[in-house]
Design an enzyme around this catalytic site. Sequence first.
Site, PDB file in Angstrom:
ATOM      1  N   TYR A  39      22.977  34.643  31.748  1.00 19.61           N
ATOM      2  CA  TYR A  39      21.818  35.429  31.293  1.00 19.61           C
ATOM      3  C   TYR A  39      21.716  35.366  29.769  1.00 19.61           C
ATOM      4  CZ  TYR A  39      18.350  38.915  30.503  1.00 19.61           C
ATOM      5  OH  TYR A  39      17.189  39.516  30.079  1.00 19.61           O
TER       6      TYR A  39
ATOM      7  N   SER B  63      16.553  46.971  21.395  1.00 20.11           N
ATOM      8  CA  SER B  63      15.605  46.478  22.399  1.00 20.11           C
ATOM      9  C   SER B  63      15.118  47.599  23.308  1.00 20.11           C
ATOM     10  CB  SER B  63      16.301  45.406  23.241  1.00 20.11           C
ATOM     11  OG  SER B  63      15.592  45.177  24.440  1.00 20.11           O
TER      12      SER B  63
ATOM     13  N   GLN C  51      12.539  47.747  18.787  1.00 16.91           N
ATOM     14  CA  GLN C  51      11.727  46.660  19.355  1.00 16.91           C
ATOM     15  C   GLN C  51      11.002  47.167  20.589  1.00 16.91           C
ATOM     16  OE1 GLN C  51      13.007  44.765  22.456  1.00 16.91           O
ATOM     17  NE2 GLN C  51      10.878  44.024  22.593  1.00 16.91           N
TER      18      GLN C  51
ATOM     19  N   TYR D  45       8.842  46.405  23.922  1.00 14.03           N
ATOM     20  CA  TYR D  45       8.153  45.659  24.966  1.00 14.03           C
ATOM     21  C   TYR D  45       7.012  46.567  25.358  1.00 14.03           C
ATOM     22  CZ  TYR D  45      11.569  41.905  25.574  1.00 14.03           C
ATOM     23  OH  TYR D  45      12.358  40.798  25.392  1.00 14.03           O
TER      24      TYR D  45
ATOM     25  N   THR E  30       7.410  42.723  20.365  1.00 17.01           N
ATOM     26  CA  THR E  30       7.650  41.373  20.885  1.00 17.01           C
ATOM     27  C   THR E  30       6.470  40.922  21.736  1.00 17.01           C
ATOM     28  OG1 THR E  30      10.023  41.713  20.804  1.00 17.01           O
ATOM     29  CG2 THR E  30       9.235  39.966  22.266  1.00 17.01           C
TER      30      THR E  30
ATOM     31  N   ARG F  96      13.518  30.554  34.262  1.00 11.91           N
ATOM     32  CA  ARG F  96      14.857  30.419  33.672  1.00 11.91           C
ATOM     33  C   ARG F  96      15.840  29.967  34.767  1.00 11.91           C
ATOM     34  NH1 ARG F  96      15.174  35.978  29.978  1.00 11.91           N
ATOM     35  NH2 ARG F  96      13.459  35.432  28.596  1.00 11.91           N
TER      36      ARG F  96
ATOM     37  N   LYS G 185       6.822  39.994  16.632  1.00 10.10           N
ATOM     38  CA  LYS G 185       7.895  39.019  16.913  1.00 10.10           C
ATOM     39  C   LYS G 185       7.431  37.996  17.946  1.00 10.10           C
ATOM     40  CE  LYS G 185      12.757  38.846  18.469  1.00 10.10           C
ATOM     41  NZ  LYS G 185      12.827  38.438  19.866  1.00 10.10           N
TER      42      LYS G 185
ATOM     43  N   HIS H  41      12.148  33.206  20.766  1.00  6.71           N
ATOM     44  CA  HIS H  41      12.981  33.981  21.690  1.00  6.71           C
ATOM     45  C   HIS H  41      14.245  33.196  22.061  1.00  6.71           C
ATOM     46  CE1 HIS H  41      12.198  37.829  23.992  1.00  6.71           C
ATOM     47  NE2 HIS H  41      13.285  37.450  24.610  1.00  6.71           N
TER      48      HIS H  41
ATOM     49  N   ARG I 260      14.008  30.898  25.171  1.00  5.54           N
ATOM     50  CA  ARG I 260      14.079  31.525  26.498  1.00  5.54           C
ATOM     51  C   ARG I 260      12.716  31.675  27.160  1.00  5.54           C
ATOM     52  NH1 ARG I 260      18.912  34.346  27.125  1.00  5.54           N
ATOM     53  NH2 ARG I 260      18.095  36.201  28.154  1.00  5.54           N
TER      54      ARG I 260
ATOM     55  N   ASP J 106      14.021  33.967  13.510  1.00  3.68           N
ATOM     56  CA  ASP J 106      15.187  33.814  14.380  1.00  3.68           C
ATOM     57  C   ASP J 106      15.008  32.623  15.305  1.00  3.68           C
ATOM     58  OD1 ASP J 106      14.107  34.427  16.983  1.00  3.68           O
ATOM     59  OD2 ASP J 106      14.596  36.554  16.756  1.00  3.68           O
TER      60      ASP J 106
ATOM     61  N   GLY K 242      18.293  30.198  16.882  1.00  2.10           N
ATOM     62  CA  GLY K 242      19.212  29.117  16.553  1.00  2.10           C
ATOM     63  C   GLY K 242      20.160  29.387  15.395  1.00  2.10           C
ATOM     64  N   VAL K 243      20.036  30.562  14.757  1.00  2.00           N
ATOM     65  CA  VAL K 243      20.920  30.840  13.611  1.00  2.00           C
ATOM     66  C   VAL K 243      22.337  31.064  14.121  1.00  2.00           C
ATOM     67  CG1 VAL K 243      21.406  32.386  11.688  1.00  2.00           C
ATOM     68  CG2 VAL K 243      19.021  31.916  12.344  1.00  2.00           C
TER      69      VAL K 243
ATOM     70  N   ARG L 213      22.336  35.520  19.840  1.00  2.17           N
ATOM     71  CA  ARG L 213      23.463  35.329  20.759  1.00  2.17           C
ATOM     72  C   ARG L 213      24.848  35.506  20.121  1.00  2.17           C
ATOM     73  NH1 ARG L 213      19.540  31.492  22.586  1.00  2.17           N
ATOM     74  NH2 ARG L 213      19.104  31.576  24.823  1.00  2.17           N
TER      75      ARG L 213
HETATM   76  C1  FMN Z   1      20.508  37.877  26.296  1.00  2.00           C
HETATM   77  C2  FMN Z   1      19.295  37.999  25.414  1.00  2.00           C
HETATM   78  C3  FMN Z   1      18.486  39.104  25.541  1.00  2.00           C
HETATM   79  C4  FMN Z   1      17.380  39.246  24.705  1.00  2.00           C
HETATM   80  N1  FMN Z   1      16.627  40.379  24.794  1.00  2.00           N
HETATM   81  C5  FMN Z   1      15.577  40.528  23.957  1.00  2.00           C
HETATM   82  C6  FMN Z   1      14.839  41.739  23.994  1.00  2.00           C
HETATM   83  O1  FMN Z   1      15.135  42.639  24.760  1.00  2.00           O
HETATM   84  N2  FMN Z   1      13.800  41.850  23.157  1.00  2.00           N
HETATM   85  C7  FMN Z   1      13.435  40.848  22.276  1.00  2.00           C
HETATM   86  O2  FMN Z   1      12.481  40.988  21.528  1.00  2.00           O
HETATM   87  N3  FMN Z   1      14.139  39.702  22.220  1.00  2.00           N
HETATM   88  C8  FMN Z   1      15.209  39.535  23.027  1.00  2.00           C
HETATM   89  N4  FMN Z   1      15.939  38.390  22.949  1.00  2.00           N
HETATM   90  C9  FMN Z   1      15.598  37.379  21.938  1.00  2.00           C
HETATM   91  C10 FMN Z   1      16.333  37.656  20.612  1.00  2.00           C
HETATM   92  O3  FMN Z   1      15.797  38.788  19.974  1.00  2.00           O
HETATM   93  C11 FMN Z   1      16.200  36.477  19.651  1.00  2.00           C
HETATM   94  O4  FMN Z   1      14.845  36.154  19.491  1.00  2.00           O
HETATM   95  C12 FMN Z   1      16.979  35.250  20.139  1.00  2.00           C
HETATM   96  O5  FMN Z   1      18.238  35.645  20.634  1.00  2.00           O
HETATM   97  C13 FMN Z   1      17.159  34.256  19.023  1.00  2.00           C
HETATM   98  O6  FMN Z   1      17.737  33.078  19.517  1.00  2.00           O
HETATM   99  P1  FMN Z   1      19.306  32.740  19.321  1.00  2.00           P
HETATM  100  O7  FMN Z   1      20.075  33.807  19.970  1.00  2.00           O
HETATM  101  O8  FMN Z   1      19.485  31.416  19.969  1.00  2.00           O
HETATM  102  O9  FMN Z   1      19.558  32.681  17.830  1.00  2.00           O
HETATM  103  C14 FMN Z   1      17.059  38.233  23.758  1.00  2.00           C
HETATM  104  C15 FMN Z   1      17.887  37.118  23.652  1.00  2.00           C
HETATM  105  C16 FMN Z   1      19.006  36.989  24.454  1.00  2.00           C
HETATM  106  C17 FMN Z   1      19.904  35.808  24.269  1.00  2.00           C
END
Ligand code: FMN
Length: 388
Positions: free
Chosen positions: A46, A128, A150, A152, A178, A187, A260, A284, A287, A315, A317-318, A339
């Site tokens: 996940y 979140s 954040q 939703y 977001t 996914r 975002k 994201h 994702r 954000d 890939g950082v 992550r």
């Molecule tokens: C497990 C997971 C859950 C996430 N949940 C949210 C979320 O609830 N709300 C949101 O705006 N972004 C969410 N994101 C996206 C992150 O805010 C962020 O954009 C993303 O992790 C950046 O990519 P990176 O982790 O590869 O650097 C989630 C990402 C992951 C990996």
Amino acid sequence: MTQPLGGYQNEIYLHGLADQVPPCTTDATRLADSAREILEPGPFWYVEGGAGSGATMRANREAFDKWRIVPRMLRDAAARDVSTTVLGAQLPAPVLLAPIGVQSIVHADGELATARAASELGVPMVLSTASSNTIEDVAKANGTGPRWFQLYWPNDPDLCISLINRAAKAGFSTLVVTLDTWSLAWRPNDLDHSYLPFLRGIGTAIPFSDPVFRSGLADTPENDTPMAVLKWVQTFTGSDRNWEALPFLREHWDGPIVLKGIQHVDDARRAADAGMDGIVVSNHGGRQVDGAIASLDALPAIANAVGDRLEVLFDSGVRTGADVFKAIALGAKAVLIGRPFVWGLAHAGEAGVRHVVRSILAEFDLTVALSGYRSVAELTPDALARGC
Ligand SMILES: Cc1cc2nc3c(=O)[nH]c(=O)nc-3n(C[C@H](O)[C@H](O)[C@H](O)COP(=O)(O)O)c2cc1C
């Protein structure tokens, strides 16, 4: 001047004299491998997985590798200060923690551990809507730390107002809306494990504790979780919005608003035209739209177009201090770590988050200094060259 963030390096070496090593690797590009050994496949994938074939996730990393830092010498960079200010929040470095939902799937302390670690470091946490802990409990754990919320965007306006009022009351200063996840993407990793935590009532603490949400249920979420989950699905997925809807948020939120999920220059301009205070250039973490542009590839044109009108955050890939350097040099005001801090949480709870974030801050500080720069403001595209 306070101790440079790079001083974490000395601390680690000194602890080594007492046979202590960090709770997990200091190289965030390797964290997923060790997290895989300690997590069940459902939670691991996940967090680690992306949309479709993973092409955009890979592109996010490859985009960083295409840029190279060009170090400068004899520039008196020992005394540097990488702190900055973003939307009224003072940051030790241009780094925030990205909103990541359902953190309890990797560690029982979930968002509370993240909130404590972020507070101690003075790094803003973005909570979140899909948190496994309530707004109020996370605020308490975060204490006097800087915190953003954040959203939703639920399809029930009264619930929306209730959620953001609760966030404001609990001291969350900035609203991050977001836009890219109004419906869940395809996914395969999650589908292959038939794993979606929300359907198990995980990551639903914020609506489940909300009086407006609860008032729409025949029974409480505690007594009838499946019905509450069903309502959650109906409320938070499937409703896209349009630009005309933004004034609603402005009307009900007094602080700064950040959008975002922006990847197109025209959308960035529209955000500025709509009076937004900031954007996060983000896909994201790959994702949502598989095959989408790498977020870093989208950044320079967006920063050029609107960087003087609103705060451009970044954000996707950082992983390293060098990545932070590159994103700032390409026009971001600050970056969000995603992550990596979740992997830190998985390894060692609060101590793991603290270690991973301190490692990235330290590496950024050392990269700035060793490249011959003394402040974040000095980082411009001139500090970079295109690699292969
Ligand atoms: C497990 C997971 C859950 C996430 N949940 C949210 C979320 O609830 N709300 C949101 O705006 N972004 C969410 N994101 C996206 C992150 O805010 C962020 O954009 C993303 O992790 C950046 O990519 P990176 O982790 O590869 O650097 C989630 C990402 C992951 C990996």
